[in-house]
Design a protein around this motif. Structure first.
Motif, mmCIF file in Angstrom:
data_model
loop_
_atom_site.group_PDB
_atom_site.id
_atom_site.type_symbol
_atom_site.label_atom_id
_atom_site.label_comp_id
_atom_site.label_asym_id
_atom_site.label_seq_id
_atom_site.Cartn_x
_atom_site.Cartn_y
_atom_site.Cartn_z
ATOM 1 N N ARG A 1 58.066 139.678 6.090
ATOM 2 C CA ARG A 1 58.612 138.367 6.458
ATOM 3 C C ARG A 1 58.715 138.217 7.980
ATOM 4 N NH1 ARG A 1 61.289 135.088 3.202
ATOM 5 N NH2 ARG A 1 60.750 133.664 4.882
ATOM 6 N N LEU A 2 59.151 139.273 8.653
ATOM 7 C CA LEU A 2 59.263 139.228 10.110
ATOM 8 C C LEU A 2 57.895 139.061 10.758
ATOM 9 C CD1 LEU A 2 61.948 142.012 10.668
ATOM 10 C CD2 LEU A 2 62.263 139.556 10.979
ATOM 11 N N ARG A 3 56.888 139.733 10.182
ATOM 12 C CA ARG A 3 55.534 139.615 10.733
ATOM 13 C C ARG A 3 55.018 138.187 10.587
ATOM 14 N NH1 ARG A 3 52.782 139.462 14.373
ATOM 15 N NH2 ARG A 3 50.537 139.340 14.145
ATOM 16 N N GLU A 4 55.358 137.533 9.467
ATOM 17 C CA GLU A 4 54.955 136.136 9.274
ATOM 18 C C GLU A 4 55.574 135.240 10.343
ATOM 19 O OE1 GLU A 4 56.269 135.326 5.353
ATOM 20 O OE2 GLU A 4 54.603 136.378 4.365
ATOM 21 N N LEU A 5 56.855 135.473 10.631
ATOM 22 C CA LEU A 5 57.527 134.682 11.664
ATOM 23 C C LEU A 5 56.897 134.918 13.032
ATOM 24 C CD1 LEU A 5 61.281 135.132 10.660
ATOM 25 C CD2 LEU A 5 59.900 133.070 10.436
ATOM 26 N N ALA A 6 56.612 136.183 13.345
ATOM 27 C CA ALA A 6 56.003 136.512 14.635
ATOM 28 C C ALA A 6 54.640 135.843 14.777
ATOM 29 C CB ALA A 6 55.875 138.027 14.781
ATOM 30 N N ALA A 7 53.849 135.859 13.685
ATOM 31 C CA ALA A 7 52.514 135.253 13.733
ATOM 32 C C ALA A 7 52.606 133.744 13.930
ATOM 33 C CB ALA A 7 51.762 135.577 12.440
ATOM 34 N N ARG A 8 53.614 133.125 13.290
ATOM 35 C CA ARG A 8 53.782 131.676 13.427
ATOM 36 C C ARG A 8 54.114 131.299 14.875
ATOM 37 N NH1 ARG A 8 57.789 129.526 9.095
ATOM 38 N NH2 ARG A 8 56.318 130.735 7.862
ATOM 39 N N LEU A 9 55.028 132.041 15.479
ATOM 40 C CA LEU A 9 55.360 131.773 16.880
ATOM 41 C C LEU A 9 54.181 132.060 17.796
ATOM 42 C CD1 LEU A 9 59.026 132.983 17.555
ATOM 43 C CD2 LEU A 9 58.165 130.669 17.382
ATOM 44 N N GLU A 10 53.450 133.114 17.469
ATOM 45 C CA GLU A 10 52.292 133.472 18.291
ATOM 46 C C GLU A 10 51.250 132.354 18.275
ATOM 47 O OE1 GLU A 10 49.427 137.409 18.918
ATOM 48 O OE2 GLU A 10 50.815 137.289 17.251
ATOM 49 N N SER A 11 51.118 131.703 17.137
ATOM 50 C CA SER A 11 50.178 130.582 17.034
ATOM 51 C C SER A 11 50.607 129.424 17.932
ATOM 52 C CB SER A 11 50.112 130.115 15.572
ATOM 53 O OG SER A 11 49.320 128.955 15.460
ATOM 54 N N ILE A 12 51.918 129.156 17.948
ATOM 55 C CA ILE A 12 52.427 128.087 18.810
ATOM 56 C C ILE A 12 52.215 128.441 20.275
ATOM 57 C CG2 ILE A 12 54.509 126.825 19.499
ATOM 58 C CD1 ILE A 12 55.514 127.165 16.639
ATOM 59 N N VAL A 13 52.441 129.715 20.597
ATOM 60 C CA VAL A 13 52.192 130.168 21.964
ATOM 61 C C VAL A 13 50.744 129.911 22.361
ATOM 62 C CG1 VAL A 13 52.023 132.208 23.439
ATOM 63 C CG2 VAL A 13 54.043 131.879 22.013
ATOM 64 N N GLY A 14 49.826 130.184 21.442
ATOM 65 C CA GLY A 14 48.412 129.933 21.719
ATOM 66 C C GLY A 14 48.128 128.473 22.002
ATOM 67 N N ASP A 15 48.773 127.596 21.222
ATOM 68 C CA ASP A 15 48.594 126.159 21.448
ATOM 69 C C ASP A 15 49.114 125.752 22.822
ATOM 70 O OD1 ASP A 15 47.544 126.030 18.937
ATOM 71 O OD2 ASP A 15 49.342 125.190 17.991
ATOM 72 N N VAL A 16 50.259 126.316 23.206
ATOM 73 C CA VAL A 16 50.830 125.984 24.511
ATOM 74 C C VAL A 16 49.897 126.444 25.630
ATOM 75 C CG1 VAL A 16 52.779 126.371 26.064
ATOM 76 C CG2 VAL A 16 53.188 126.029 23.627
ATOM 77 N N VAL A 17 49.299 127.632 25.461
ATOM 78 C CA VAL A 17 48.337 128.143 26.445
ATOM 79 C C VAL A 17 47.179 127.171 26.607
ATOM 80 C CG1 VAL A 17 46.651 129.955 26.912
ATOM 81 C CG2 VAL A 17 48.901 130.567 26.072
ATOM 82 N N ASP A 18 46.631 126.755 25.473
ATOM 83 C CA ASP A 18 45.480 125.838 25.528
ATOM 84 C C ASP A 18 45.855 124.531 26.209
ATOM 85 O OD1 ASP A 18 44.023 127.744 24.216
ATOM 86 O OD2 ASP A 18 44.296 126.855 22.217
ATOM 87 N N CYS A 19 47.050 124.038 25.880
ATOM 88 C CA CYS A 19 47.499 122.768 26.458
ATOM 89 C C CYS A 19 47.656 122.873 27.974
ATOM 90 C CB CYS A 19 48.813 122.347 25.817
ATOM 91 S SG CYS A 19 49.519 120.827 26.506
ATOM 92 N N ILE A 20 48.308 123.946 28.414
ATOM 93 C CA ILE A 20 48.546 124.123 29.845
ATOM 94 C C ILE A 20 47.233 124.325 30.590
ATOM 95 C CG2 ILE A 20 49.561 125.690 31.558
ATOM 96 C CD1 ILE A 20 51.904 126.073 29.658
ATOM 97 N N ASN A 21 46.368 125.170 30.035
ATOM 98 C CA ASN A 21 45.072 125.402 30.686
ATOM 99 C C ASN A 21 44.225 124.139 30.693
ATOM 100 O OD1 ASN A 21 45.703 128.038 31.193
ATOM 101 N ND2 ASN A 21 44.690 128.843 29.363
ATOM 102 N N GLY A 22 44.340 123.353 29.627
ATOM 103 C CA GLY A 22 43.584 122.108 29.555
ATOM 104 C C GLY A 22 44.027 121.098 30.583
ATOM 105 N N ASN A 23 45.321 121.166 30.961
ATOM 106 C CA ASN A 23 45.834 120.266 31.992
ATOM 107 C C ASN A 23 45.562 120.767 33.402
ATOM 108 O OD1 ASN A 23 46.854 118.531 30.084
ATOM 109 N ND2 ASN A 23 48.896 119.464 30.065
#
Length: 757
Positions: free
Chosen positions: A84-106
């Motif tokens: 369960r903890l690994r699922e939570l970590a993966a979910r947050l990691e995915s959001i982190v990836g989106d934030v990276v893409d957004c910031i780099n895209g800007n």
């Protein structure tokens, strides 16, 4: 808001990591750490990401699931929990990836991956139970991202061998702030080796200066084939090569102008907006620091004390070279005049020495450095404020804090200390003999000449024992550094004008003729070991004595101790029962602290003798206390100025298991002896140890209107149930229960409205 949601999540994760070790598997703990790292990354880059509501929802949902996973009475199976903890970590990691893409895209120059310095500003380190989560010391490592990456990559590489990473850089390249106090109960080399052999470990050895130093310690570290590692920092390339010849040396980089400015801004303004008129000046100051983190931290400490509207002062600092020496000098110049001798005095302590703030404050007061300002309550409070100010200016490092957040011990960066040693000698505040004459042979011939223009000196006991002291009668203060293996037989008679004798607290013997010390009638401060546990009646000669600290247990004081009218602090590892003061006429009106007094008889006369005391530590042996009501502990309530009370009971450990089966005492008594229920109402800190009282005594303690810190140690309360009520513990910030039979605790948040830890 998103920031608060992430902060709440991190606090919950911290609590789990600190207090759930008994069931957390290694994999579960790693997933929690991963979740925490992802949340920090999101928090640091929140201002660059437009969809803050998405991050808030993710943090809140993660927090909710975490609380659910750890709230059940029976913890879920370890494998299921980790999944369960690994699922939570993966979910947050995915959001982190989106934030990276957004910031780099800007096209933002900000990197999502925070530097180690950014991350650890949010991570509370240390495992000292006396440090609250809100004030716990952190270590901030500041460096270029590529340096952080090299270190992180080395830490993450799996290896079957013990690895060593030497890091080379100039002084101040890795700025530290508030290094947690490292304590160890392992006294010998072989025990250290055996202790480490059973663990996977990481050892960090800071600022190594010689090859011999490495030779002296490397045998302590076993190669258990579990990827343990050692990081060694040094300023010397040849030392780094000697430590590890496999060409894995890493040379630290300096910060560029933009990194320097970002660090300086964060240290001065936090995350607040910067006045536009200071942008150019601030950038110039940051650039002038040459990329050295310590210079930037020191500059930030200086700028943070200058009003924002004072643009001329910023210009003046910008006009300086920005070199570390210049910044330290500027920081010193901008100090209030009364703080300058206090800071210079600290240069008299040895390099890397951990200075106890309580001792430092007493020394400052004895030297006359501290005076009362308008509205000030006490000299001690003035001195505490001075220490805090020096820390805020980044001139002094915090090494440990108390449970109430106050500084317990501190130290100096060696570069700052080098400046203080030179400046203190120049201004004739204190002369550090061993820094000016580094070898014994030089000191043997030149010490007598060197000290003739100084009234305060710091020197080794060996140097003070030299016979040729023609100019020693003018010396008024000695900070004595014990020399290992050297026995000190009499030297103080030469220093007839001595007012302060502070021997550093170390495990060496201190042998002197007691009559020699007690002939020094000008002494206001004495801290030392003594040849035996008996203080002679000749102490009555020291009518100016304000502080007496004895590094010994079971010290026996003479009746004459009650005649030292100026005494403010009376401290030892422990005192035998104090002499009865019934025949004495005048109280010790100035006495502020007494600790640790064994079998303390709190008679009405005793209370009258110490009526203004603020800090009291007393201890009883159960064998003596049983059946004896003559200790009169109920009279403690008449100590109207008492703010801090430590009340311990020593019980034979063999009795603990027997007593665990006994019912709790509801009458707060031990076979006829009344427990002092009526504590002084102004009490702020209370430590109870070993008393085995009923938990219902907490109702009485909870009614104390000013109590902020409560520590219950070693079965202070004996009983399985504790029920709190509305209106109790109104000011309590810190609660520690260390060793108890408590099984059920019924309480509500409103019963502890201000509790922080």
């Amino acid at each position: 808001m998103a920031y608060e949601a992430l902060d709440n999540l991190q606090q919950t994760l911290d609590l789990i990591l600190e207090h759930r070790d008994y069931f957390l598997t290694h994999s579960a703990k790693q997933e929690i750490i991963s979740i925490r790292y992802q949340s920090i990354a999101l928090q640091l880059n929140l201002k660059h990401y437009p969809n803050k509501e998405r991050i808030r929802e993710a943090a809140s949902k993660t927090h909710e699931i975490i609380e659910h996973l750890f709230s059940d009475k029976e913890i879920k199976p370890a494998i299921r929990l980790a999944i369960r903890l690994r699922e939570l970590a993966a979910r947050l990691e995915s959001i982190v990836g989106d934030v990276v893409d957004c910031i780099n895209g800007n096209g933002s120059a900000s990197s999502l991956e925070p530097t180690v310095g950014d991350v650890v500003d949010y991570i509370k380190l240390g495992n000292d139970s006396d440090v609250s989560s809100s004030s716990r010391s952190a270590i901030a490592i500041v460096g270029v991202d590529k340096d952080v990456k090299v270190i992180k990559d080395r830490l993450l590489v799996e290896s079957s061998r013990l690895w060593v990473l030497p890091i080379v850089g100039t002084g101040g390249i890795a700025s530290t702030k508030g290094i947690s106090d490292a304590k160890s109960d392992i006294p010998m080399e072989n025990l250290i080796y055996d202790y480490l052999k059973r663990r996977r470990y990481l050892i960090v050895m800071d600022d190594m200066w010689s090859k011999k130093a490495w030779d002296d310690v490397k045998m302590l570290f076993p190669d258990a084939g579990n990827s343990s590692g050692i990081i060694v920092t040094t300023r010397l390339q040849d030392v780094a090569a000697y430590v590890d010849s496999s060409n894995s040396i890493h040379n630290m980089s300096l910060l560029d102008s933009h990194q320097s400015w970002n660090l300086l801004k964060r240290k001065v303004f936090g995350y607040n907006d910067i006045p536009i008129e200071l942008e150019d000046i601030g950038f110039k100051i940051a650039t002038n620091c040459g990329g050295l983190p310590l210079s930037l931290v020191m500059a930030a400490g200086l700028l943070s004390k200058i009003p924002i509207h004072n643009r001329d002062s910023w210009k003046q600092i910008a006009a300086d070279s920005g070199q570390l020496e210049t910044i330290i000098c500027s920081s010193y110049t901008h100090l209030p005049n009364h703080s300058k001798p206090c800071l210079l005095y600290m240069g008299g302590f040895p390099e890397d020495y951990e200075i106890r703030v309580s001792e430092l404050i007493n020394l400052w007061i004895s030297e006359g450095f501290v005076t009362l300002s308008n509205g000030s309550k006490s000299l001690e409070k003035e001195a505490e404020d001075c220490v805090e100010d020096l820390v805020e200016r980044s001139l002094v490092l915090v090494t440990n804090r108390k449970s109430d957040g106050k500084i317990k011990s501190c130290s100096l960066h060696d570069i700052v200390r080098e400046f203080l040693v030179r400046q203190a000698a120049k201004e004739k505040v204190i002369l550090s003999v061993m820094d000016y004459l580094p070898t014994p042979i030089l000191r043997k011939y030149f010490v007598p000449r060197l000290i003739k223009d100084h009234h305060i000196i710091s020197a080794s006991s060996y140097d003070l024992h030299l016979k040729d002291y023609g100019h020693s009668s003018h010396i008024r203060t000695i900070i004595c550094i014990p020399k290992k293996g050297y026995r000190y037989v009499g030297f103080v008679e030469k220093f007839s004008s001595l007012r302060v004798l502070h021997v550093l607290r170390r495990n060496d013997h201190w042998d002197w003729e007691p009559g020699q010390v007690f002939d020094l009638v000008h002494l206001t401060y004495l801290a030392s070991n003594i040849p035996n546990s008996i203080v002679p009646s000749a102490i009555s000669k020291l009518q100016n004595l304000q502080t007496l600290v004895i590094y010994r247990s079971e010290v026996r004081l003479p009746m004459e101790i009650w005649r030292l009218r100026q005494l403010r602090h009376l401290i030892a590892f422990s005192f035998q029962p104090l002499p009865n003061p019934e025949g004495e006429k005048n109280p010790l009106q100035n006495l502020q602290a007494l600790s640790l007094a064994m079998d303390f008889v709190c008679s009405k006369r005793m209370v009258e003798m110490i009526r203004n005391i603020k800090k009291l530590g007393i201890c009883y042996s159960k064998e003596k206390l049983d059946g004896d009501a003559s200790y009169c502990l109920n009279n403690l309530k008449y100590l109207f100025e008492l703010e801090k009370l430590k009340l311990e009971m020593h019980v034979d450990s063999s009795c603990i298991e027997q007593e665990s089966e006994m019912p709790a005492r509801e009458d707060f008594s031990f076979r006829g002896l009344n427990f002092p229920i009526n504590f002084p109402l102004q009490l702020r800190r209370l430590t109870l140890g070993g008393w085995r009282l009923s938990c219902s005594v907490m109702t009485i303690i909870g009614s104390l209107p000013n109590l902020q810190v409560l520590k219950l140690r070693n079965f202070a309360c004996h009983g399985g149930y504790w029920v709190t009520s509305e209106g109790e513990f109104r000011e309590l910030r810190y609660l520690l229960i260390d060793g108890s039979y408590l099984a059920y605790w019924t309480t509500e948040a409103s019963h502890f409205p201000r509790l922080e830890c």
